[in-house]
Design an enzyme around this catalytic site. Structure first.
Site, PDB file in Angstrom:
ATOM      1  N   LYS A 110      -0.342   4.618  -1.136  1.00 29.67           N
ATOM      2  CA  LYS A 110      -1.269   5.438  -0.353  1.00 29.67           C
ATOM      3  C   LYS A 110      -0.593   6.704   0.171  1.00 29.67           C
ATOM      4  CE  LYS A 110      -4.611   1.932   1.174  1.00 29.67           C
ATOM      5  NZ  LYS A 110      -5.027   1.092   2.313  1.00 29.67           N
ATOM      6  N   ASP A 170       0.806  -1.228   0.000  1.00 33.80           N
ATOM      7  CA  ASP A 170       0.000   0.000   0.000  1.00 33.80           C
ATOM      8  C   ASP A 170       0.835   1.273   0.000  1.00 33.80           C
ATOM      9  OD1 ASP A 170      -2.629  -0.812  -0.242  1.00 33.80           O
ATOM     10  OD2 ASP A 170      -2.888  -1.145   1.912  1.00 33.80           O
ATOM     11  N   HIS A 213      -4.931  -5.419  -5.894  1.00 33.64           N
ATOM     12  CA  HIS A 213      -6.395  -5.238  -5.942  1.00 33.64           C
ATOM     13  C   HIS A 213      -7.026  -5.806  -7.208  1.00 33.64           C
ATOM     14  CE1 HIS A 213      -6.964  -3.139  -2.192  1.00 33.64           C
ATOM     15  NE2 HIS A 213      -5.969  -2.316  -2.486  1.00 33.64           N
TER      16      HIS A 213
HETATM   17  P1  C2E Z   1      -7.783  -1.434   3.100  1.00 35.13           P
HETATM   18  O1  C2E Z   1      -8.520  -0.804   4.237  1.00 35.13           O
HETATM   19  O2  C2E Z   1      -6.405  -1.940   3.391  1.00 35.13           O
HETATM   20  O3  C2E Z   1      -8.668  -2.615   2.537  1.00 35.13           O
HETATM   21  C1  C2E Z   1      -8.144  -3.566   1.672  1.00 35.13           C
HETATM   22  C2  C2E Z   1      -9.223  -4.378   0.996  1.00 35.13           C
HETATM   23  O4  C2E Z   1      -9.972  -5.117   1.977  1.00 35.13           O
HETATM   24  C3  C2E Z   1     -10.270  -3.543   0.266  1.00 35.13           C
HETATM   25  O5  C2E Z   1      -9.820  -3.155  -1.003  1.00 35.13           O
HETATM   26  C4  C2E Z   1     -11.420  -4.554   0.176  1.00 35.13           C
HETATM   27  O6  C2E Z   1     -11.159  -5.517  -0.839  1.00 35.13           O
HETATM   28  C5  C2E Z   1     -11.318  -5.286   1.506  1.00 35.13           C
HETATM   29  N1  C2E Z   1     -12.258  -4.654   2.458  1.00 35.13           N
HETATM   30  C6  C2E Z   1     -11.953  -3.807   3.462  1.00 35.13           C
HETATM   31  N2  C2E Z   1     -13.085  -3.455   4.126  1.00 35.13           N
HETATM   32  C7  C2E Z   1     -14.119  -4.067   3.521  1.00 35.13           C
HETATM   33  C8  C2E Z   1     -15.533  -4.111   3.742  1.00 35.13           C
HETATM   34  O7  C2E Z   1     -16.076  -3.499   4.671  1.00 35.13           O
HETATM   35  N3  C2E Z   1     -16.279  -4.890   2.883  1.00 35.13           N
HETATM   36  C9  C2E Z   1     -15.714  -5.618   1.870  1.00 35.13           C
HETATM   37  N4  C2E Z   1     -16.504  -6.365   1.071  1.00 35.13           N
HETATM   38  N5  C2E Z   1     -14.377  -5.588   1.627  1.00 35.13           N
HETATM   39  C10 C2E Z   1     -13.586  -4.837   2.434  1.00 35.13           C
HETATM   40  P2  C2E Z   1     -10.552  -1.957  -1.752  1.00 35.13           P
HETATM   41  O8  C2E Z   1     -12.034  -2.057  -1.611  1.00 35.13           O
HETATM   42  O9  C2E Z   1     -10.005  -1.899  -3.140  1.00 35.13           O
HETATM   43  O10 C2E Z   1     -10.096  -0.662  -0.960  1.00 35.13           O
HETATM   44  C11 C2E Z   1      -8.770  -0.203  -1.052  1.00 35.13           C
HETATM   45  C12 C2E Z   1      -8.507   0.808   0.005  1.00 35.13           C
HETATM   46  O11 C2E Z   1      -9.419   1.896  -0.145  1.00 35.13           O
HETATM   47  C13 C2E Z   1      -8.742   0.313   1.426  1.00 35.13           C
HETATM   48  O12 C2E Z   1      -7.623  -0.384   1.896  1.00 35.13           O
HETATM   49  C14 C2E Z   1      -8.971   1.624   2.142  1.00 35.13           C
HETATM   50  O13 C2E Z   1      -7.749   2.286   2.406  1.00 35.13           O
HETATM   51  C15 C2E Z   1      -9.729   2.439   1.121  1.00 35.13           C
HETATM   52  N6  C2E Z   1     -11.181   2.369   1.332  1.00 35.13           N
HETATM   53  C16 C2E Z   1     -12.054   1.457   0.837  1.00 35.13           C
HETATM   54  N7  C2E Z   1     -13.304   1.743   1.226  1.00 35.13           N
HETATM   55  C17 C2E Z   1     -13.232   2.850   1.998  1.00 35.13           C
HETATM   56  C18 C2E Z   1     -14.210   3.634   2.708  1.00 35.13           C
HETATM   57  O14 C2E Z   1     -15.409   3.344   2.731  1.00 35.13           O
HETATM   58  N8  C2E Z   1     -13.751   4.723   3.387  1.00 35.13           N
HETATM   59  C19 C2E Z   1     -12.413   5.047   3.420  1.00 35.13           C
HETATM   60  N9  C2E Z   1     -12.019   6.115   4.124  1.00 35.13           N
HETATM   61  N10 C2E Z   1     -11.476   4.338   2.756  1.00 35.13           N
HETATM   62  C20 C2E Z   1     -11.883   3.252   2.053  1.00 35.13           C
HETATM   63 FE    FE Z   2      -4.323  -1.481  -1.308  1.00 31.88          FE
HETATM   64 FE    FE Z   3      -3.368  -3.108   2.973  1.00 34.24          FE
END
Ligand code: C2E
Ligand code: FE
Ligand code: FE
Ligand code: SIN
Length: 519
Positions: free
Chosen positions: A383, A380, A435
């Site tokens: 980021k 990451d 991803h």
């Molecule tokens: P991350 O927090 O490290 O999450 C990595 C991956 O974990 C996400 O990739 C997703 O595939 C899965 N994941 C995390 N939380 C959930 C969830 O509640 N439900 C589901 N079904 N999967 C989940 P993704 O979606 O490509 O997101 C990449 C990054 O984007 C995340 O890394 C986070 O930093 C950010 N992000 C995603 N959604 C949100 C959000 O609603 N709010 C904020 N502030 N950031 C978000």
């Molecule tokens: Fe990521």
């Molecule tokens: Fe991560």
């Protein structure tokens, strides 16, 4: 990524709305405002109206210019002016507008905010001048009451602050990128450290001046111990060529020496002096000017940086354990990215452990497993290019914010991809592919099945397992049964079927890692 950060329009407006939530700069230096008007009365009234004005606990300092010509000489060598209150008609009809062109085009200053004030209604500049020269506000002097002026100034200062933070971040990233290409020379290590330091300062939202001083010697050789400046940012950059303590101002040198002497972090009225020492005994001090109060998280970030700088530097001095140095820098970067996104605890560590376990079960060679474990922590790293207000937003992202967020794989790949070194190459590949989805529905490249590199497929599962089973700023941890249900349902969709099978068969080992490295 650069596209987004360079865009002054919509992106910044988003930032502005969020500005109230962001950390205030901790510095105490006044906000400098240049008042340009040929009417002495206007200067007097402005200074009266703004007499006790403060923004984020910092006062303002008015600088007066009575003609465009005078203003040109002032702005030319002062990059710290945040805002110009500008009269349109002065020595000639268009003196004000010509001055704006001078500022934006000749000096290339795109940061300073501009509020136009005219006493001649009907002299309003064309709309395109306002847009092209990035003018914040246009006001008729008669409609500019005291309160309106103060409100306009607050909006402009906020926007200047945000632009400055982004600018510092971009410069920091650029240094990191430059350094990663040739990471093993001391000089480039210094560049790398300066880059991260610039980021660190921006992240803490404070003065851009900071220094990183390393003794560069083990503790046992006390007699020959000399201070060496390893990295510097902002105004202190000028010290780096000299490199030795001799060129430091007395007060700074004394503070730094004191920290080395008492061997702990000390707070000074105008600075934080963070001390750390590596296992091998290399001592390291980071001097951050303009810092008042850091919260716990910020203090930790400074400590992490300081400690890792010490480790990186002593490896570099003492031997040529290239792989080792590389690994530690990678870890440092990964941790910095992790801390930045408030993912406290052991996210990076756990993901590396899950990946190694999955890789071994999958049948990778021990060498590949080691490489995967070293390269996974930076998945990451991209980021770092994402603004704080998006990265740490407590709730769901808007479609625009999501677009920015989705750039992190490509940004990370660009940051790491220049190196020929094996770990960095693997890191770059993982950053780009973590991803992607097995069914082709992921990002950034929409790869499917075997066309996704196996490291990317493994990190994808490990990362999501970890993200779901722990708190994030934007969500609470899920119960473990919900996590495994989700992963089971995503078999053949988001994740490779065989990896899901291995994961579920060996679930106890994965949860074992989870409990060994709690947040
Ligand atoms: P991350 O927090 O490290 O999450 C990595 C991956 O974990 C996400 O990739 C997703 O595939 C899965 N994941 C995390 N939380 C959930 C969830 O509640 N439900 C589901 N079904 N999967 C989940 P993704 O979606 O490509 O997101 C990449 C990054 O984007 C995340 O890394 C986070 O930093 C950010 N992000 C995603 N959604 C949100 C959000 O609603 N709010 C904020 N502030 N950031 C978000
Ligand atoms: Fe990521
Ligand atoms: Fe991560
Ligand atoms: C931050 O890193 O603190 C802000 C990031 C940005 O605005 O680019």
């Amino acid at each position: 990524m650069t596209g987004t950060l360079n865009e002054p329009g919509s992106f910044l407006n988003g930032l502005k709305q969020q500005a109230a939530n962001t950390q205030s700069p901790a510095g105490t230096a006044p906000w400098q405002i240049l008042v340009v008007d040929d009417d002495a009365e206007v200067h007097a009234v402005t200074s009266l109206v703004l007499r006790n004005f403060q923004f984020e606990n910092r006062p303002i300092q008015l600088i007066d210019a009575y003609s465009a010509a005078e203003a040109e000489t002032i702005i030319q060598d002062n990059e710290d002016i945040c805002l110009i209150l500008l009269d349109v008609v002065m020595e000639h009809e268009n003196a004000g507008l010509d001055f704006i062109k001078f500022v934006r085009q000749k000096t290339g200053n795109r940061k300073v905010r501009i509020i136009l004030r005219t006493g001649h209604p009907g002299q309003a500049p064309e709309q395109n001048v306002i847009v092209d020269y990035d003018i914040n506000d246009y006001k008729d002097k008669t409609e500019l009451t005291a309160q309106k002026l103060r409100t306009a100034i607050i909006a402009a200062l906020r926007s200047w602050r945000d632009i400055t933070i982004i600018d510092a971040n971009r410069k920091g990233l650029q240094k990191i990128i430059d350094a990663l290409g040739s990471i093993f020379k001391l000089q480039s290590l210094k560049k790398l450290a300066s880059g991260v330091l610039t980021q660190l300062a921006a992240l803490l939202g404070m003065s851009r001046n900071s220094l990183c001083v390393s003794s560069g010697m083990t503790i046992t050789r006390v007699a020959e111990k000399k201070l060496q400046i390893m990295a510097a940012s902002g105004e202190y950059e000028r010290f780096i060529d000299c490199g030795s303590e001799a060129c430091l101002p007395d007060d700074i040198r004394e503070s730094i020496k004191e920290a080395f002497q008492v061997k702990q972090t000390i707070k000074k009225p105008a600075a934080l002096v963070a001390y750390s020492t590596s296992e091998r005994g290399t001592e390291n001090v980071i001097y951050l000017s303009g810092v008042q109060d850091l919260n716990e998280w910020e203090t930790k970030l400074v400590d992490i940086f300081s400690l890792n700088a010490a480790i990186a530097f002593d490896n570099n001095y003492l031997n040529d354990e290239l792989e080792e140095t590389q690994r530690e820098i990678i870890e440092t970067l990964g941790e910095v990215a992790e801390k930045r996104s408030r993912e406290t605890g052991h996210h990076v560590r756990r993901v590396a452990e899950y990946c190694q376990l999955l890789g071994r079960l999958y049948g990778l060679s021990e060498d590949e497993v080691t490489l995967l474990g070293s390269a996974a922590p930076t998945h990451d790293i991209g980021k770092l290019g994402i603004p704080d207000n998006i990265l740490n937003k407590p709730g769901p992202l808007t479609p625009e914010e999501w677009l920015v967020m989705r750039e992190h794989p490509v940004t990370g790949h660009a940051m790491l991809g220049k190196s020929e070194r094996s770990i960095l190459k693997a890191s770059a590949q993982i950053a780009r592919t973590h991803h992607e989805h097995w069914n082709g529905g992921g990002y950034p490249d929409g790869l499917a099945e075997e066309s996704i590199p196996v490291f990317g497929r493994i990190v994808a599962l490990a990362d999501v397992f970890d993200a779901l089973s722990h708190d994030r700023v934007y969500k609470k941890a899920w119960p473990i049964d919900d996590v495994t249900d989700y992963i089971r349902r995503q078999r053949g969709e988001q994740f490779e079927p065989r990896l899901v099978d291995l994961f579920l068969e060996h679930l106890a080992e994965f949860t074992g890692i989870k409990s060994r490295f709690p947040d």
